[in-house]
Design a protein around this motif. Structure first.
Motif, short mmCIF file in Angstrom:
data_model
loop_
_atom_site.label_atom_id
_atom_site.label_comp_id
_atom_site.label_asym_id
_atom_site.label_seq_id
_atom_site.Cartn_x
_atom_site.Cartn_y
_atom_site.Cartn_z
N THR A 193 -1.86 5.02 -15.33
CA THR A 193 -0.60 4.71 -14.64
C THR A 193 -0.49 5.50 -13.35
OG1 THR A 193 0.49 4.17 -16.71
CG2 THR A 193 1.92 4.74 -14.86
N ASP A 247 -1.65 2.42 -5.08
CA ASP A 247 -0.67 1.54 -4.43
C ASP A 247 0.01 2.26 -3.27
OD1 ASP A 247 -1.16 -0.66 -6.04
OD2 ASP A 247 0.64 -0.40 -7.27
N HIS A 267 0.26 -2.10 -1.78
CA HIS A 267 0.60 -2.76 -3.04
C HIS A 267 -0.58 -3.58 -3.57
CE1 HIS A 267 3.09 -4.55 -6.10
NE2 HIS A 267 2.67 -5.75 -5.72
N ARG A 322 -2.86 4.07 -10.71
CA ARG A 322 -2.33 2.83 -10.14
C ARG A 322 -1.26 3.13 -9.09
NH1 ARG A 322 -1.88 -0.74 -15.53
NH2 ARG A 322 -3.62 -2.12 -15.11
N GLN A 323 -0.33 4.00 -9.45
CA GLN A 323 0.76 4.34 -8.53
C GLN A 323 0.22 5.01 -7.27
OE1 GLN A 323 3.18 6.71 -11.14
NE2 GLN A 323 4.21 4.93 -12.02
#
Length: 161
Positions: free
Chosen positions: A21, A28, A33, A24-25
């Motif tokens: 997680t 991004d 994005h 991913r953040q």
């Protein structure tokens, strides 16, 4: 902060979820994005014995850092999914994780470690260079990635400080 222990786990283990997680953040935020979806680009089985491994550092139930190795060929392994929890950064955990992964690679019989990182991660670029990783040509699917390689024989010949 309390003591931190290495745990070798499957990529699908609960301890790895915060890492994925977080990656991913981070991707991004740094690359735009959708960039975080790249954390799914390698099958979880590639990080399992006998050719790979995945390790997390855990502090009283909190995933501090993690990373995995996966086989490229009989002598080369790739480090992927390196991440450190933002609350634990700048405390040496990334270096500890890299040493742990290099040690696991040696135990599995690999001679060379490779990895890739991106231009929007200057901290990672500086760390790898400082630790003796040598820049090589890109070898993976990411066109703009900076790739590095480390000869494990050269590392074991150097005294540790």
């Amino acid at each position: 902060m309390g003591p931190v222990d290495y745990v070798q786990v499957a990529l699908t283990a609960p301890e790895v979820a915060p890492l994925l997680t977080g990656l991913r953040q981070e991707y991004d935020a740094r690359y735009g994005h959708g960039a975080g979806e790249s954390v799914l680009d390698v099958d979880a089985g590639e990080f399992e014995s006998p050719t790979g491994a995945f390790v997390v550092l855990v502090d009283d139930g909190t995933t501090v850092a993690g990373g995995g190795i996966r086989r490229i060929d009989e002598t080369v392994v790739e480090i992927k999914r390196m991440w450190t929890n933002p609350d634990y950064r700048r405390q040496g955990y990334a270096i500890r994780m890299l040493r742990e992964l290099a040690g696991l690679a040696r135990q599995l019989g690999y001679q060379t470690v490779r990895l890739e990182t991106g231009h929007a991660q200057p901290e990672a670029l500086a760390l790898y260079r400082r630790l003796g990783f040598v820049e090589i040509g890109s070898y993976g699917p990411y066109e703009n990635a900076t790739a590095f390689e480390l000869d494990l024989d050269a590392v074991t010949a150097k005294p540790r400080h």
